[in-house]
Design a protein around this motif. Sequence first.
Motif, PDB file in Angstrom:
ATOM      1  N   ALA A  31       0.818  -1.415  -0.018  1.00 53.25           N
ATOM      2  CA  ALA A  31      -0.164   0.145  -0.454  1.00 53.25           C
ATOM      3  C   ALA A  31       1.267   0.793  -0.188  1.00 53.25           C
ATOM      4  CB  ALA A  31      -0.617  -0.163   1.206  1.00 53.25           C
ATOM      5  N   VAL A  32       1.792   1.833  -1.116  1.00 55.72           N
ATOM      6  CA  VAL A  32       2.431   2.403  -1.108  1.00 55.72           C
ATOM      7  C   VAL A  32       2.117   3.678  -1.796  1.00 55.72           C
ATOM      8  CG1 VAL A  32       4.776   3.100  -2.324  1.00 55.72           C
ATOM      9  CG2 VAL A  32       4.613   1.100  -1.457  1.00 55.72           C
ATOM     10  N   ALA A  33       2.182   5.070  -0.627  1.00 54.06           N
ATOM     11  CA  ALA A  33       1.698   5.975  -1.090  1.00 54.06           C
ATOM     12  C   ALA A  33       2.705   7.300  -1.511  1.00 54.06           C
ATOM     13  CB  ALA A  33       1.160   6.655  -0.668  1.00 54.06           C
ATOM     14  N   TYR A  34       2.861   8.003  -2.044  1.00 57.05           N
ATOM     15  CA  TYR A  34       3.639   9.502  -1.996  1.00 57.05           C
ATOM     16  C   TYR A  34       3.724  11.001  -1.817  1.00 57.05           C
ATOM     17  CZ  TYR A  34       6.200   5.877  -5.199  1.00 57.05           C
ATOM     18  OH  TYR A  34       7.146   4.886  -5.289  1.00 57.05           O
ATOM     19  N   ALA A  35       3.766  11.624  -1.551  1.00 55.46           N
ATOM     20  CA  ALA A  35       4.084  12.196  -0.837  1.00 55.46           C
ATOM     21  C   ALA A  35       5.222  13.966  -0.707  1.00 55.46           C
ATOM     22  CB  ALA A  35       2.784  13.089   0.398  1.00 55.46           C
ATOM     23  N   SER A  36       5.254  14.365  -1.480  1.00 58.04           N
ATOM     24  CA  SER A  36       5.758  16.090  -1.229  1.00 58.04           C
ATOM     25  C   SER A  36       6.792  16.360  -0.455  1.00 58.04           C
ATOM     26  CB  SER A  36       4.998  17.345  -1.542  1.00 58.04           C
ATOM     27  OG  SER A  36       6.214  18.119  -1.297  1.00 58.04           O
ATOM     28  N   VAL A  37       7.750  16.080  -0.227  1.00 60.18           N
ATOM     29  CA  VAL A  37       8.545  16.466   0.986  1.00 60.18           C
ATOM     30  C   VAL A  37       8.229  17.672   1.738  1.00 60.18           C
ATOM     31  CG1 VAL A  37      10.552  15.361   0.102  1.00 60.18           C
ATOM     32  CG2 VAL A  37      10.456  17.351  -0.329  1.00 60.18           C
ATOM     33  N   ALA A  38       7.725  18.959   1.224  1.00 59.55           N
ATOM     34  CA  ALA A  38       6.887  20.129   2.131  1.00 59.55           C
ATOM     35  C   ALA A  38       6.138  19.805   2.624  1.00 59.55           C
ATOM     36  CB  ALA A  38       6.704  20.774   0.530  1.00 59.55           C
ATOM     37  N   ASP A  39       5.252  18.428   2.253  1.00 59.81           N
ATOM     38  CA  ASP A  39       4.085  18.393   3.556  1.00 59.81           C
ATOM     39  C   ASP A  39       4.106  17.598   3.983  1.00 59.81           C
ATOM     40  OD1 ASP A  39       2.327  19.411   1.117  1.00 59.81           O
ATOM     41  OD2 ASP A  39       1.283  17.489   0.124  1.00 59.81           O
ATOM     42  N   ARG A  40       3.642  17.777   5.360  1.00 62.39           N
ATOM     43  CA  ARG A  40       3.567  17.428   6.085  1.00 62.39           C
ATOM     44  C   ARG A  40       2.657  16.026   6.820  1.00 62.39           C
ATOM     45  NH1 ARG A  40       2.041  18.390  12.483  1.00 62.39           N
ATOM     46  NH2 ARG A  40       3.628  17.064  13.292  1.00 62.39           N
ATOM     47  N   LEU A  41       2.914  14.847   6.339  1.00 59.07           N
ATOM     48  CA  LEU A  41       1.663  13.214   6.815  1.00 59.07           C
ATOM     49  C   LEU A  41       0.650  13.567   7.760  1.00 59.07           C
ATOM     50  CD1 LEU A  41       4.530  10.745   5.702  1.00 59.07           C
ATOM     51  CD2 LEU A  41       2.904  12.020   3.986  1.00 59.07           C
ATOM     52  N   THR A  42      -0.511  13.825   8.078  1.00 53.16           N
ATOM     53  CA  THR A  42      -1.184  13.626   8.259  1.00 53.16           C
ATOM     54  C   THR A  42      -2.074  12.586   9.069  1.00 53.16           C
ATOM     55  OG1 THR A  42      -3.156  13.956   6.749  1.00 53.16           O
ATOM     56  CG2 THR A  42      -2.256  16.575   7.382  1.00 53.16           C
ATOM     57  N   PRO A  43      -2.779  12.379   9.708  1.00 55.82           N
ATOM     58  CA  PRO A  43      -3.578  10.286   9.716  1.00 55.82           C
ATOM     59  C   PRO A  43      -4.212  10.046   8.072  1.00 55.82           C
ATOM     60  CG  PRO A  43      -4.389  12.017  11.824  1.00 55.82           C
ATOM     61  CD  PRO A  43      -2.999  12.830  10.496  1.00 55.82           C
ATOM     62  N   GLY A  44      -5.428  11.402   8.286  1.00 54.06           N
ATOM     63  CA  GLY A  44      -5.974  11.078   6.554  1.00 54.06           C
ATOM     64  C   GLY A  44      -4.738  10.925   5.309  1.00 54.06           C
ATOM     65  N   ASP A  45      -3.616  11.353   5.314  1.00 53.58           N
ATOM     66  CA  ASP A  45      -3.337  11.165   3.973  1.00 53.58           C
ATOM     67  C   ASP A  45      -2.383   9.280   4.200  1.00 53.58           C
ATOM     68  OD1 ASP A  45      -2.739  13.684   3.079  1.00 53.58           O
ATOM     69  OD2 ASP A  45      -0.919  13.926   4.117  1.00 53.58           O
ATOM     70  N   ARG A  46      -2.235   8.735   5.393  1.00 51.45           N
ATOM     71  CA  ARG A  46      -1.869   7.985   6.089  1.00 51.45           C
ATOM     72  C   ARG A  46      -2.890   6.824   5.479  1.00 51.45           C
ATOM     73  NH1 ARG A  46       1.061  10.367  10.232  1.00 51.45           N
ATOM     74  NH2 ARG A  46      -0.425  10.240  11.307  1.00 51.45           N
ATOM     75  N   ALA A  47      -3.780   6.398   6.122  1.00 52.69           N
ATOM     76  CA  ALA A  47      -5.567   6.300   5.684  1.00 52.69           C
ATOM     77  C   ALA A  47      -5.812   5.886   4.287  1.00 52.69           C
ATOM     78  CB  ALA A  47      -6.499   6.902   6.754  1.00 52.69           C
ATOM     79  N   ALA A  48      -5.706   7.508   3.636  1.00 53.40           N
ATOM     80  CA  ALA A  48      -5.601   7.312   2.432  1.00 53.40           C
ATOM     81  C   ALA A  48      -5.077   6.171   1.312  1.00 53.40           C
ATOM     82  CB  ALA A  48      -5.891   8.643   1.263  1.00 53.40           C
ATOM     83  N   SER A  49      -3.804   6.109   2.298  1.00 56.18           N
ATOM     84  CA  SER A  49      -2.820   5.354   1.241  1.00 56.18           C
ATOM     85  C   SER A  49      -3.785   3.224   1.568  1.00 56.18           C
ATOM     86  CB  SER A  49      -1.503   5.505   1.747  1.00 56.18           C
ATOM     87  OG  SER A  49      -1.358   4.682   3.209  1.00 56.18           O
ATOM     88  N   LEU A  50      -4.455   3.424   2.536  1.00 56.67           N
ATOM     89  CA  LEU A  50      -4.775   1.742   2.455  1.00 56.67           C
ATOM     90  C   LEU A  50      -5.878   1.639   1.967  1.00 56.67           C
ATOM     91  CD1 LEU A  50      -3.523   1.498   6.652  1.00 56.67           C
ATOM     92  CD2 LEU A  50      -2.126   1.188   5.107  1.00 56.67           C
ATOM     93  N   ALA A  51      -6.878   3.094   1.679  1.00 58.07           N
ATOM     94  CA  ALA A  51      -7.938   2.300   0.820  1.00 58.07           C
ATOM     95  C   ALA A  51      -8.300   1.262  -0.521  1.00 58.07           C
ATOM     96  CB  ALA A  51      -8.506   4.073   0.330  1.00 58.07           C
ATOM     97  N   PRO A  52      -7.319   1.110  -0.699  1.00 60.42           N
ATOM     98  CA  PRO A  52      -7.084  -0.364  -2.006  1.00 60.42           C
ATOM     99  C   PRO A  52      -7.734  -1.523  -0.828  1.00 60.42           C
ATOM    100  CG  PRO A  52      -5.736   1.674  -2.727  1.00 60.42           C
ATOM    101  CD  PRO A  52      -6.122   1.843  -1.368  1.00 60.42           C
ATOM    102  N   LEU A  53      -7.164  -1.519  -0.062  1.00 60.38           N
ATOM    103  CA  LEU A  53      -6.988  -2.635   0.998  1.00 60.38           C
ATOM    104  C   LEU A  53      -8.615  -3.091   1.782  1.00 60.38           C
ATOM    105  CD1 LEU A  53      -3.116  -2.718   1.735  1.00 60.38           C
ATOM    106  CD2 LEU A  53      -4.569  -3.939   0.179  1.00 60.38           C
ATOM    107  N   VAL A  54      -9.016  -2.006   2.122  1.00 64.02           N
ATOM    108  CA  VAL A  54     -10.254  -1.542   3.013  1.00 64.02           C
ATOM    109  C   VAL A  54     -11.852  -1.450   2.639  1.00 64.02           C
ATOM    110  CG1 VAL A  54     -10.759  -0.641   4.795  1.00 64.02           C
ATOM    111  CG2 VAL A  54      -9.058  -0.470   4.860  1.00 64.02           C
ATOM    112  N   MET A  55     -12.262  -2.378   2.074  1.00 61.73           N
ATOM    113  CA  MET A  55     -13.201  -3.260   1.551  1.00 61.73           C
ATOM    114  C   MET A  55     -14.914  -2.994   2.234  1.00 61.73           C
ATOM    115  SD  MET A  55     -12.289  -3.422  -1.162  1.00 61.73           S
ATOM    116  CE  MET A  55     -10.705  -3.266  -2.097  1.00 61.73           C
TER     117      MET A  55
END
Length: 179
Positions: A31-55
């Motif tokens: 469940a790989v995701a990418y973000a800009s180095v300027a962005d601070r990762l939020t819980p929403g970003d981490r959760a969105a990276s798992l979206a394809p796995l949660v049905m």
Amino acid sequence: MHPAPLRLLPDVELQVMRRDGVVVRFGHACAVAYASVADRLTPGDRAASLAPLVMGTAAVGGASAVWVHAGGPAPSELTISTQRGARPPRQHLVGVRYRSTAPPDAAVRLVGGVRVVVPWLALFDLLHDPTADQATIELAVRRLELDPVELLATHVTLRRPFAALARRRATLATAATGS
């Protein structure tokens, strides 16, 4: 830049951007995701990276939910909590574990469009999980800033197997973290 637009780029382009220091890769191998180095990762970003796995009614649970809520290193194995009797997908992904912990709807929150168990239930599940190691539990206690002994005492009505193991682990985690 939000991680979602980066998903539309070809993998080769993302690798070049990563090499050049423009983006960072985060998440789990499946469940790989990418973000800009300027962005601070939020819980929403981490959760969105798992979206394809949660049905369906499944939710991110255990150490994976701790990672979504509090950050830190991604767990080596992603945990998806399902309702009792629910069947896991036909194609089993390496590094994804499906557990029938039946999270109640009141203990599940929508984070970044993905169902994730609340922090206290994630720690509660870790304490009762015989495959979770003590270091993972101690990291969860530190990151979530929860007292595991108090958590077990508060939720004594929730019945789970391995209750004695959970009490022993909670005592060890409290001693190790000083909470």
